[in-house]
Write a protein that holds these residues in place. Structure first.
Motif, PDB file in Angstrom:
ATOM      1  N   ILE A   1      70.115 -31.167  69.825  1.00 60.21           N
ATOM      2  CA  ILE A   1      69.771 -29.795  70.247  1.00 60.21           C
ATOM      3  C   ILE A   1      69.251 -28.986  69.073  1.00 60.21           C
ATOM      4  O   ILE A   1      68.267 -28.231  69.190  1.00 60.21           O
ATOM      5  N   ASN A   2      69.880 -29.153  67.882  1.00 59.47           N
ATOM      6  CA  ASN A   2      69.421 -28.402  66.700  1.00 59.47           C
ATOM      7  C   ASN A   2      68.018 -28.828  66.274  1.00 59.47           C
ATOM      8  O   ASN A   2      67.175 -27.975  65.922  1.00 59.47           O
ATOM      9  N   LYS A   3      67.753 -30.164  66.315  1.00 58.89           N
ATOM     10  CA  LYS A   3      66.414 -30.628  65.961  1.00 58.89           C
ATOM     11  C   LYS A   3      65.367 -30.109  66.941  1.00 58.89           C
ATOM     12  O   LYS A   3      64.283 -29.668  66.545  1.00 58.89           O
ATOM     13  N   ARG A   4      65.719 -30.150  68.196  1.00 57.11           N
ATOM     14  CA  ARG A   4      64.788 -29.656  69.209  1.00 57.11           C
ATOM     15  C   ARG A   4      64.541 -28.163  69.040  1.00 57.11           C
ATOM     16  O   ARG A   4      63.395 -27.695  69.172  1.00 57.11           O
ATOM     17  N   GLU A   5      65.584 -27.451  68.711  1.00 56.96           N
ATOM     18  CA  GLU A   5      65.438 -26.013  68.486  1.00 56.96           C
ATOM     19  C   GLU A   5      64.557 -25.723  67.272  1.00 56.96           C
ATOM     20  O   GLU A   5      63.720 -24.812  67.292  1.00 56.96           O
ATOM     21  N   TYR A   6      64.716 -26.555  66.190  1.00 55.78           N
ATOM     22  CA  TYR A   6      63.888 -26.370  64.986  1.00 55.78           C
ATOM     23  C   TYR A   6      62.416 -26.627  65.301  1.00 55.78           C
ATOM     24  O   TYR A   6      61.524 -25.875  64.879  1.00 55.78           O
ATOM     25  N   ASN A   7      62.158 -27.700  66.061  1.00 55.22           N
ATOM     26  CA  ASN A   7      60.768 -28.001  66.428  1.00 55.22           C
ATOM     27  C   ASN A   7      60.166 -26.892  67.281  1.00 55.22           C
ATOM     28  O   ASN A   7      59.001 -26.512  67.111  1.00 55.22           O
ATOM     29  N   ILE A   8      60.945 -26.396  68.193  1.00 60.67           N
ATOM     30  CA  ILE A   8      60.439 -25.311  69.049  1.00 60.67           C
ATOM     31  C   ILE A   8      60.123 -24.076  68.213  1.00 60.67           C
ATOM     32  O   ILE A   8      59.089 -23.421  68.394  1.00 60.67           O
ATOM     33  N   ASN A   9      61.017 -23.762  67.260  1.00 53.37           N
ATOM     34  CA  ASN A   9      60.777 -22.590  66.410  1.00 53.37           C
ATOM     35  C   ASN A   9      59.529 -22.760  65.549  1.00 53.37           C
ATOM     36  O   ASN A   9      58.759 -21.810  65.348  1.00 53.37           O
ATOM     37  N   GLU A  10      59.317 -23.994  65.019  1.00 51.52           N
ATOM     38  CA  GLU A  10      58.124 -24.244  64.197  1.00 51.52           C
ATOM     39  C   GLU A  10      56.852 -24.153  65.020  1.00 51.52           C
ATOM     40  O   GLU A  10      55.850 -23.577  64.584  1.00 51.52           O
ATOM     41  N   ASN A  11      56.869 -24.740  66.207  1.00 52.43           N
ATOM     42  CA  ASN A  11      55.659 -24.750  67.036  1.00 52.43           C
ATOM     43  C   ASN A  11      55.377 -23.394  67.672  1.00 52.43           C
ATOM     44  O   ASN A  11      54.216 -23.061  67.934  1.00 52.43           O
ATOM     45  N   MET A  12      56.400 -22.632  67.897  1.00 53.18           N
ATOM     46  CA  MET A  12      56.231 -21.359  68.590  1.00 53.18           C
ATOM     47  C   MET A  12      56.304 -20.162  67.653  1.00 53.18           C
ATOM     48  O   MET A  12      56.539 -19.048  68.098  1.00 53.18           O
ATOM     49  N   GLN A  13      56.103 -20.402  66.314  1.00 53.83           N
ATOM     50  CA  GLN A  13      56.219 -19.284  65.378  1.00 53.83           C
ATOM     51  C   GLN A  13      55.123 -18.256  65.608  1.00 53.83           C
ATOM     52  O   GLN A  13      55.372 -17.042  65.600  1.00 53.83           O
ATOM     53  N   ASP A  14      53.847 -18.738  65.792  1.00 48.17           N
ATOM     54  CA  ASP A  14      52.740 -17.806  66.031  1.00 48.17           C
ATOM     55  C   ASP A  14      52.960 -17.033  67.330  1.00 48.17           C
ATOM     56  O   ASP A  14      52.751 -15.805  67.382  1.00 48.17           O
ATOM     57  N   MET A  15      53.373 -17.735  68.351  1.00 49.29           N
ATOM     58  CA  MET A  15      53.632 -17.068  69.619  1.00 49.29           C
ATOM     59  C   MET A  15      54.802 -16.097  69.497  1.00 49.29           C
ATOM     60  O   MET A  15      54.808 -15.023  70.125  1.00 49.29           O
ATOM     61  N   GLY A  16      55.768 -16.439  68.647  1.00 49.55           N
ATOM     62  CA  GLY A  16      56.894 -15.527  68.439  1.00 49.55           C
ATOM     63  C   GLY A  16      56.469 -14.240  67.761  1.00 49.55           C
ATOM     64  O   GLY A  16      56.900 -13.146  68.155  1.00 49.55           O
ATOM     65  N   SER A  17      55.615 -14.369  66.727  1.00 44.74           N
ATOM     66  CA  SER A  17      55.125 -13.147  66.063  1.00 44.74           C
ATOM     67  C   SER A  17      54.272 -12.315  67.010  1.00 44.74           C
ATOM     68  O   SER A  17      54.366 -11.076  67.036  1.00 44.74           O
ATOM     69  N   GLU A  18      53.452 -13.014  67.823  1.00 50.76           N
ATOM     70  CA  GLU A  18      52.649 -12.277  68.800  1.00 50.76           C
ATOM     71  C   GLU A  18      53.538 -11.589  69.840  1.00 50.76           C
ATOM     72  O   GLU A  18      53.275 -10.446  70.251  1.00 50.76           O
ATOM     73  N   TYR A  19      54.584 -12.300  70.216  1.00 49.22           N
ATOM     74  CA  TYR A  19      55.521 -11.710  71.185  1.00 49.22           C
ATOM     75  C   TYR A  19      56.204 -10.468  70.605  1.00 49.22           C
ATOM     76  O   TYR A  19      56.365  -9.451  71.291  1.00 49.22           O
ATOM     77  N   LYS A  20      56.574 -10.527  69.300  1.00 44.07           N
ATOM     78  CA  LYS A  20      57.184  -9.359  68.666  1.00 44.07           C
ATOM     79  C   LYS A  20      56.218  -8.185  68.642  1.00 44.07           C
ATOM     80  O   LYS A  20      56.600  -7.033  68.916  1.00 44.07           O
ATOM     81  N   LYS A  21      54.922  -8.499  68.296  1.00 50.04           N
ATOM     82  CA  LYS A  21      53.928  -7.423  68.268  1.00 50.04           C
ATOM     83  C   LYS A  21      53.749  -6.811  69.652  1.00 50.04           C
ATOM     84  O   LYS A  21      53.708  -5.578  69.805  1.00 50.04           O
ATOM     85  N   LYS A  22      53.659  -7.689  70.660  1.00 47.88           N
ATOM     86  CA  LYS A  22      53.508  -7.184  72.028  1.00 47.88           C
ATOM     87  C   LYS A  22      54.743  -6.376  72.459  1.00 47.88           C
ATOM     88  O   LYS A  22      54.618  -5.350  73.143  1.00 47.88           O
ATOM     89  N   ASN A  23      55.872  -6.830  71.984  1.00 50.87           N
ATOM     90  CA  ASN A  23      57.099  -6.108  72.341  1.00 50.87           C
ATOM     91  C   ASN A  23      57.111  -4.718  71.721  1.00 50.87           C
ATOM     92  O   ASN A  23      57.503  -3.736  72.361  1.00 50.87           O
ATOM     93  N   GLU A  24      56.647  -4.618  70.449  1.00 47.71           N
ATOM     94  CA  GLU A  24      56.557  -3.302  69.812  1.00 47.71           C
ATOM     95  C   GLU A  24      55.560  -2.410  70.540  1.00 47.71           C
ATOM     96  O   GLU A  24      55.797  -1.205  70.726  1.00 47.71           O
ATOM     97  N   ASP A  25      54.412  -3.011  70.941  1.00 46.78           N
ATOM     98  CA  ASP A  25      53.420  -2.217  71.689  1.00 46.78           C
ATOM     99  C   ASP A  25      54.001  -1.727  73.014  1.00 46.78           C
ATOM    100  O   ASP A  25      53.767  -0.582  73.432  1.00 46.78           O
ATOM    101  N   VAL A  26      54.748  -2.615  73.642  1.00 48.07           N
ATOM    102  CA  VAL A  26      55.369  -2.214  74.915  1.00 48.07           C
ATOM    103  C   VAL A  26      56.332  -1.061  74.701  1.00 48.07           C
ATOM    104  O   VAL A  26      56.398  -0.112  75.500  1.00 48.07           O
ATOM    105  N   LYS A  27      57.115  -1.116  73.612  1.00 44.65           N
ATOM    106  CA  LYS A  27      58.043  -0.025  73.327  1.00 44.65           C
ATOM    107  C   LYS A  27      57.310   1.287  73.094  1.00 44.65           C
ATOM    108  O   LYS A  27      57.730   2.355  73.565  1.00 44.65           O
ATOM    109  N   LYS A  28      56.149   1.212  72.342  1.00 41.23           N
ATOM    110  CA  LYS A  28      55.361   2.434  72.124  1.00 41.23           C
ATOM    111  C   LYS A  28      54.834   2.979  73.445  1.00 41.23           C
ATOM    112  O   LYS A  28      54.884   4.191  73.704  1.00 41.23           O
ATOM    113  N   ILE A  29      54.330   2.070  74.283  1.00 47.13           N
ATOM    114  CA  ILE A  29      53.790   2.523  75.581  1.00 47.13           C
ATOM    115  C   ILE A  29      54.900   3.130  76.437  1.00 47.13           C
ATOM    116  O   ILE A  29      54.699   4.144  77.124  1.00 47.13           O
TER     117      ILE A  29
END
Length: 393
Positions: free
Chosen positions: A261-289
């Motif tokens: 489970i930990n290895k799978r979680e690490y791989n998911i975090n590595e592969n989804m890092q760009d999407m995670g940063s984009e999600y954070k940005k979108k989340n901040e925009d949503v909060k502003k809106i």
């Protein structure tokens, strides 16, 4: 349920309790249960009706435990600290293991009395008698023929005390009839008591304290708990090595699963890092809106309040304008003025007519007065004025 059915069930339970009591007597329960185990002596209707549910359930538990020992069954699961439902379930489990068929829930035994309680005890007592290989002997009825040499037997079963049977059969007993001529029947006569009621009440009060049954706590109960604790400890020591191996194996499997489970979680975090940063940005925009939307909502609410106030003022002004408009466009005053003018003109015409009539009347009066004066003057002067205004002598 009708009263007849209830009475029939009551009779069935009473009959079952009678049978149970007889079987307990055959098992010598008075010696091995009452005296040795310290149990309470039972009557022939103890478990038929409810008297004290907790006491009856306690007696049922101890009696069932004793019957299990009579069937060579160890009752280690019976613990006083358990609740009644658990105890009832344990009793039913042991009863099923013996081979007794039961198809009712443990709650039927929790109440400590009734048909199901008597049924379980009756079946256990029957199994115990079978275990001891006890058998009822068949009743042998000997047919005895009465001869003349035998003494007559009375209806009560006792032999007549008379030495001469012929005298006993021929002589009539004294006082066969009473004064009214009817035969006395002592069994059906009314029993009259000569006891003083006050003395009887005193005797009841004196004897009531002595016949009261008090269940004393079992002094050896702590030893049973201690023995049960030792037995549980030995069972735990026996089961612990095998259980420890199974638990260690289970621990290893869980550790492997956690690593995956930990290895799978690490791989998911590595592969989804760009999407995670984009999600954070979108989340901040949503909060502003959402913040802007909240501000706009507050502004709309304030403007709505202002609009309501302006609408109230507009309605007041509109009401006043409607009142003025209705007044300005109302022609009823003009109509009334015209009617008044017409009436005045008519009255003026009537006044002019009256003035003319009065003027004419005055003129006629003046003329007649002047004419009368002239005639009087001419008569005085000897002149006669005719109708043609000519003077004659």
């Amino acid at each position: 349920m009708s009263e007849q059915q209830v009475g029939q069930e009551q009779l069935d339970v009473t009959a079952m309790m009678e049978d149970l009591y007889e079987k307990l007597v055959l098992l010598n329960y008075e010696q091995s249960y009452v005296k040795q185990k310290g149990g309470k002596p039972l009557n022939r209707a103890y478990f038929v009706n409810q008297t004290n549910s907790s006491e009856q359930f306690s007696q049922f538990k101890t009696l069932a435990k004793w019957l299990f020992t009579q069937n060579d069954v160890q009752t280690t699961d019976f613990n006083k600290l358990d609740d009644p439902v658990t105890l009832s379930q344990n009793i039913l489990n042991e009863v099923k293991n013996i081979g007794i068929d039961v198809d009712f829930p443990p709650l039927k035994l929790k109440q400590g009395f009734g048909e199901y309680v008597v049924y379980v005890l009756q079946q256990l007592a029957s199994k115990a008698l079978q275990k001891k290989k006890f058998q009822f002997k068949k009743v042998k009825i000997e047919q005895q023929s009465q001869t003349q040499d035998e003494e007559p037997v009375q209806e009560t079963g006792s032999v007549s005390s008379d030495s001469d049977p012929e005298v006993a059969s021929d002589e009539e007993p004294e006082d066969v009839f009473n004064e009214q001529g009817f035969q006395k029947d002592e069994e059906r006569m009314v029993i009259e008591s000569n006891v003083n009621p006050q003395e009887w009440a005193k005797e009841v009060e004196r004897a009531a304290q002595k016949i009261k049954i008090v269940i004393k706590p079992n002094a050896g109960e702590w030893r049973q708990h201690f023995d049960a604790t030792k037995q549980y400890s030995s069972q735990i020591r026996t089961i612990l090595p095998e259980a420890r191996i199974k638990l260690e194996r289970l621990t290893d499997e869980l550790s492997e699963i956690l690593d995956r489970i930990n290895k799978r979680e690490y791989n998911i975090n590595e592969n989804m890092q760009d999407m995670g940063s984009e999600y954070k940005k979108k989340n901040e925009d949503v909060k502003k809106i959402e913040l802007q939307c909240k501000n706009y909502t507050n502004a709309i609410k304030e403007m709505g309040d202002q609009y309501k106030q302006i609408s109230d003022k507009y309605e007041a002004v509109q009401t006043k304008l409607n009142e003025h408009g209705s007044i300005s466009t109302d022609q009823s005053p003009v109509i009334r003025i015209k009617a008044a003018l017409t009436k005045i003109r008519l009255e003026i015409k009537q006044m002019d007519l009256r003035i003319g009539v009065l003027s004419h009347t005055i003129l006629q009066r003046t003329y007649h007065d002047s004419k009368a004066m002239q005639e009087r003057d001419f008569h005085e002067n000897g002149l006669i004025l005719n109708d043609s205004n000519e003077l004659t002598d």
